[in-house]
Design a protein around this motif. Structure first.
Motif, PDB file in Angstrom:
ATOM      1  N   UNK A  33       0.837  -1.212   0.000  1.00 15.88           N
ATOM      2  CA  UNK A  33       0.000   0.000   0.000  1.00 15.88           C
ATOM      3  C   UNK A  33       0.865   1.252   0.000  1.00 15.88           C
ATOM      4  N   UNK A  34       1.961   1.191   0.765  1.00 17.77           N
ATOM      5  CA  UNK A  34       2.874   2.350   0.787  1.00 17.77           C
ATOM      6  C   UNK A  34       3.456   2.610  -0.600  1.00 17.77           C
ATOM      7  N   UNK A  35       3.840   1.528  -1.277  1.00 15.92           N
ATOM      8  CA  UNK A  35       4.409   1.678  -2.620  1.00 15.92           C
ATOM      9  C   UNK A  35       3.372   2.261  -3.574  1.00 15.92           C
ATOM     10  N   UNK A  36       2.136   1.794  -3.422  1.00 13.31           N
ATOM     11  CA  UNK A  36       1.067   2.309  -4.289  1.00 13.31           C
ATOM     12  C   UNK A  36       0.898   3.819  -4.079  1.00 13.31           C
ATOM     13  N   UNK A  37       0.948   4.254  -2.822  1.00 16.23           N
ATOM     14  CA  UNK A  37       0.802   5.685  -2.531  1.00 16.23           C
ATOM     15  C   UNK A  37       1.993   6.483  -3.064  1.00 16.23           C
ATOM     16  N   UNK A  38       3.185   5.902  -2.909  1.00 14.49           N
ATOM     17  CA  UNK A  38       4.394   6.575  -3.400  1.00 14.49           C
ATOM     18  C   UNK A  38       4.307   6.801  -4.918  1.00 14.49           C
ATOM     19  N   UNK A  39       3.870   5.778  -5.623  1.00 14.00           N
ATOM     20  CA  UNK A  39       3.804   5.872  -7.080  1.00 14.00           C
ATOM     21  C   UNK A  39       2.744   6.889  -7.507  1.00 14.00           C
ATOM     22  N   UNK A  40       1.637   6.907  -6.798  1.00 14.69           N
ATOM     23  CA  UNK A  40       0.587   7.887  -7.091  1.00 14.69           C
ATOM     24  C   UNK A  40       1.142   9.303  -6.921  1.00 14.69           C
ATOM     25  N   UNK A  41       1.876   9.497  -5.826  1.00 18.52           N
ATOM     26  CA  UNK A  41       2.459  10.819  -5.560  1.00 18.52           C
ATOM     27  C   UNK A  41       3.471  11.189  -6.653  1.00 18.52           C
ATOM     28  N   UNK A  42       4.294  10.204  -7.028  1.00 17.61           N
ATOM     29  CA  UNK A  42       5.346  10.501  -8.000  1.00 17.61           C
ATOM     30  C   UNK A  42       4.793  10.781  -9.396  1.00 17.61           C
ATOM     31  N   UNK A  43       3.638  10.235  -9.723  1.00 15.33           N
ATOM     32  CA  UNK A  43       3.078  10.497 -11.052  1.00 15.33           C
ATOM     33  C   UNK A  43       2.694  11.960 -11.221  1.00 15.33           C
ATOM     34  N   UNK A  44       2.433  12.635 -10.097  1.00 12.35           N
ATOM     35  CA  UNK A  44       2.152  14.064 -10.174  1.00 12.35           C
ATOM     36  C   UNK A  44       0.723  14.340 -10.601  1.00 12.35           C
ATOM     37  N   UNK A  45       0.408  15.629 -10.792  1.00 12.90           N
ATOM     38  CA  UNK A  45      -0.967  16.025 -11.103  1.00 12.90           C
ATOM     39  C   UNK A  45      -1.525  15.330 -12.348  1.00 12.90           C
ATOM     40  N   UNK A  46      -0.661  15.058 -13.328  1.00 14.51           N
ATOM     41  CA  UNK A  46      -1.127  14.418 -14.562  1.00 14.51           C
ATOM     42  C   UNK A  46      -1.637  13.003 -14.357  1.00 14.51           C
ATOM     43  N   UNK A  47      -1.348  12.423 -13.189  1.00 17.96           N
ATOM     44  CA  UNK A  47      -1.809  11.067 -12.905  1.00 17.96           C
ATOM     45  C   UNK A  47      -3.313  10.972 -12.705  1.00 17.96           C
ATOM     46  N   UNK A  48      -3.954  12.110 -12.492  1.00 17.37           N
ATOM     47  CA  UNK A  48      -5.400  12.091 -12.221  1.00 17.37           C
ATOM     48  C   UNK A  48      -6.252  11.896 -13.464  1.00 17.37           C
ATOM     49  N   UNK A  49      -5.644  12.027 -14.617  1.00 14.02           N
ATOM     50  CA  UNK A  49      -6.429  11.931 -15.855  1.00 14.02           C
ATOM     51  C   UNK A  49      -6.906  10.497 -16.091  1.00 14.02           C
ATOM     52  N   UNK A  50      -8.188  10.329 -16.482  1.00 14.99           N
ATOM     53  CA  UNK A  50      -8.679   8.969 -16.733  1.00 14.99           C
ATOM     54  C   UNK A  50      -7.938   8.308 -17.900  1.00 14.99           C
ATOM     55  N   UNK A  51      -7.677   7.014 -17.763  1.00 14.60           N
ATOM     56  CA  UNK A  51      -6.962   6.334 -18.857  1.00 14.60           C
ATOM     57  C   UNK A  51      -7.884   6.038 -20.042  1.00 14.60           C
ATOM     58  N   UNK A  52      -9.175   6.304 -19.865  1.00 16.64           N
ATOM     59  CA  UNK A  52     -10.092   6.192 -21.008  1.00 16.64           C
ATOM     60  C   UNK A  52      -9.869   7.319 -22.019  1.00 16.64           C
ATOM     61  N   UNK A  53      -9.212   8.389 -21.569  1.00 18.27           N
ATOM     62  CA  UNK A  53      -8.876   9.490 -22.487  1.00 18.27           C
ATOM     63  C   UNK A  53      -7.450   9.295 -22.988  1.00 18.27           C
ATOM     64  N   UNK A  54      -7.176   9.771 -24.196  1.00 16.50           N
ATOM     65  CA  UNK A  54      -5.804   9.618 -24.692  1.00 16.50           C
ATOM     66  C   UNK A  54      -4.808  10.324 -23.780  1.00 16.50           C
ATOM     67  N   UNK A  55      -3.558   9.834 -23.717  1.00 19.35           N
ATOM     68  CA  UNK A  55      -2.578  10.479 -22.828  1.00 19.35           C
ATOM     69  C   UNK A  55      -2.374  11.945 -23.205  1.00 19.35           C
ATOM     70  N   UNK A  56      -2.326  12.810 -22.190  1.00 23.03           N
ATOM     71  CA  UNK A  56      -2.150  14.234 -22.468  1.00 23.03           C
ATOM     72  C   UNK A  56      -0.695  14.530 -22.845  1.00 23.03           C
ATOM     73  N   UNK A  57       0.237  13.764 -22.259  1.00 22.41           N
ATOM     74  CA  UNK A  57       1.666  13.969 -22.543  1.00 22.41           C
ATOM     75  C   UNK A  57       2.204  12.688 -23.188  1.00 22.41           C
ATOM     76  N   UNK A  58       2.845  12.806 -24.363  1.00 21.72           N
ATOM     77  CA  UNK A  58       3.312  11.585 -25.046  1.00 21.72           C
ATOM     78  C   UNK A  58       4.610  11.062 -24.446  1.00 21.72           C
ATOM     79  N   UNK A  59       4.534  10.557 -23.225  1.00 17.41           N
ATOM     80  CA  UNK A  59       5.749  10.111 -22.540  1.00 17.41           C
ATOM     81  C   UNK A  59       6.469   9.052 -23.363  1.00 17.41           C
ATOM     82  N   UNK A  60       7.783   9.148 -23.375  1.00 18.75           N
ATOM     83  CA  UNK A  60       8.609   8.183 -24.107  1.00 18.75           C
ATOM     84  C   UNK A  60       9.070   7.042 -23.195  1.00 18.75           C
TER      85      UNK A  60
END
Ligand code: TRP
Length: 367
Positions: A33-60
């Protein structure tokens, strides 16, 4: 929750905790659970976007632009390490926004995990210009192991000020961290012209010890085993036979890699004044295999050759394979071998495929 509302952070943090449980990184504590929270935090604000929508940033980071890639390393004692390569996504869609969000995260992580910012401070002005060029400026890796705090690295982009000065940036970065003497030895192993062997990453460990640890990564376009071995000569104690065997098995006995480049890295530890301590190869198996069933068979063969148990990988795949292995390619994007200090090992990279699956490749292209 359906894909329409599930956020990227929900998807990735869920996969992270399930993966950690599946490979036994979370037995008596709530580490998963701690790791899950850490990863959520590290993804930053852009992590909140639903994955049903196309990615806003074309991460490589991954082919489908998911800003996370998992990997699993297994040691001789059968102990797993789960690693994430991750790009923090800022508000808005630009490298600048992502760097800004990462920069905000850094002191929080440093305080929580007690790592030093000395190495970062020594090179940040080189690799974080006001107007970064290229496809990224700052990626992280997080290594999760049983009973240890998470360990972090930052990956900088040597081409962030343009390809023409990538070598100079790497040289300056090495120099500032005490490894400047090793640069000429590396430089002369690259093919002439700056086009074929390109600097792709410059990474620093974020840790508590005073000694910096650095890795320099090269992409070998139109490369082969000979070029890998030439580059490996910039490190001490390289096991050529292991590199030969790894490249043959992981690459399906191909001689020349004309698709995605072979990648290598040299790792510099305290005392490496003229040569690196370690050498690694990353083979983009997804470009050289028809589908993930073939890629997995190669991973199994490599593990068997090193006397390592395949059970952990198979358990990881029960979490990450969200479709039949022969119905796509790229779930296993890279296979990698580490030689020299600190230790030899194999790593299997694993994609989240949060956004898309690459269809299998016709056999003629893969071979
Ligand atoms: N997706 C990029 C690539 O394949 C960057 C990358 C992700 C990468 N994971 C990697 C590069 C592992 C080398 C090894 O090049």
């Amino acid at each position: 929750m359906g894909k329409a509302t599930l956020s990227l952070a929900d998807d990735i943090s869920g996969l992270t905790s399930e993966l950690c449980r599946a490979v036994g990184l979370s037995h008596s504590t709530n580490a998963a659970e701690e790791y899950a929270d850490l990863v959520r935090e590290m993804l930053g604000p852009g992590g909140d976007r639903p994955i049903g929508q196309p990615p806003a940033w074309p991460s490589d980071v991954a082919d489908d632009h998911t800003p996370v890639e998992f990997s699993l390393a297994v040691d001789r004692a059968g102990r797993p390490a789960v690693r994430l390569l991750l790009e923090t996504l800022g508000e808005g869609t630009s490298i600048e926004a992502n760097v800004c969000a990462a920069q905000e995260l850094l002191p929080r992580l440093a305080e929580r995990y007690g790592f030093s910012l000395a190495a970062f401070d020594a090179v940040a002005d080189l690799f974080l210009p006001k107007h970064p060029q290229g496809r990224f400026a700052w990626w992280w890796s997080v290594v999760l192991r049983l009973g240890l705090p998470p360990a972090f690295k930052i990956y900088f982009n040597p081409e962030v000020r343009g390809r023409a000065v990538a070598g100079e940036l790497v040289e300056a970065g090495l120099d500032r961290l005490g490894f400047g003497g090793a640069y000429p030895n590396l430089r002369r192993r690259l093919r002439p012209g700056d086009e074929l062997d390109r600097y792709s990453f410059f990474s620093i460990d974020l840790h508590t010890q005073p000694d910096p640890r650095v890795k320099v990564y090269l992409s070998h376009h139109d490369g082969d085993l000979a070029q890998l071995l030439r580059t490996a000569g910039a490190a001490r104690q390289v096991e050529e036979e292991q590199i030969r065997e790894f490249t043959a098995i992981a690459g399906g006995h191909r001689g020349r890699f004309t698709g995605r480049p072979l990648i290598s890295s040299l790792s510099f530890l305290a005392g490496d004044t003229d040569r690196a301590s370690g050498f690694s190869v990353y083979l983009p198996v997804r470009d050289y295999a028809e589908d993930d069933e073939v890629a997995l068979a190669r991973a199994h063969a490599l593990l068997a050759g090193h006397g390592l148990d395949r059970a952990l990988l198979d358990r990881a795949l029960t979490v990450l394979a969200r479709r039949p292995l022969n119905e796509g390619v790229g779930l296993i994007p890279h296979l990698s071998l580490r030689t020299g200090r600190p230790h030899t090992g194999l790593t299997v990279y694993l994609s989240a495929e949060s956004y898309a699956v690459t269809p299998p490749r016709p056999e003629s292209l893969a071979s």
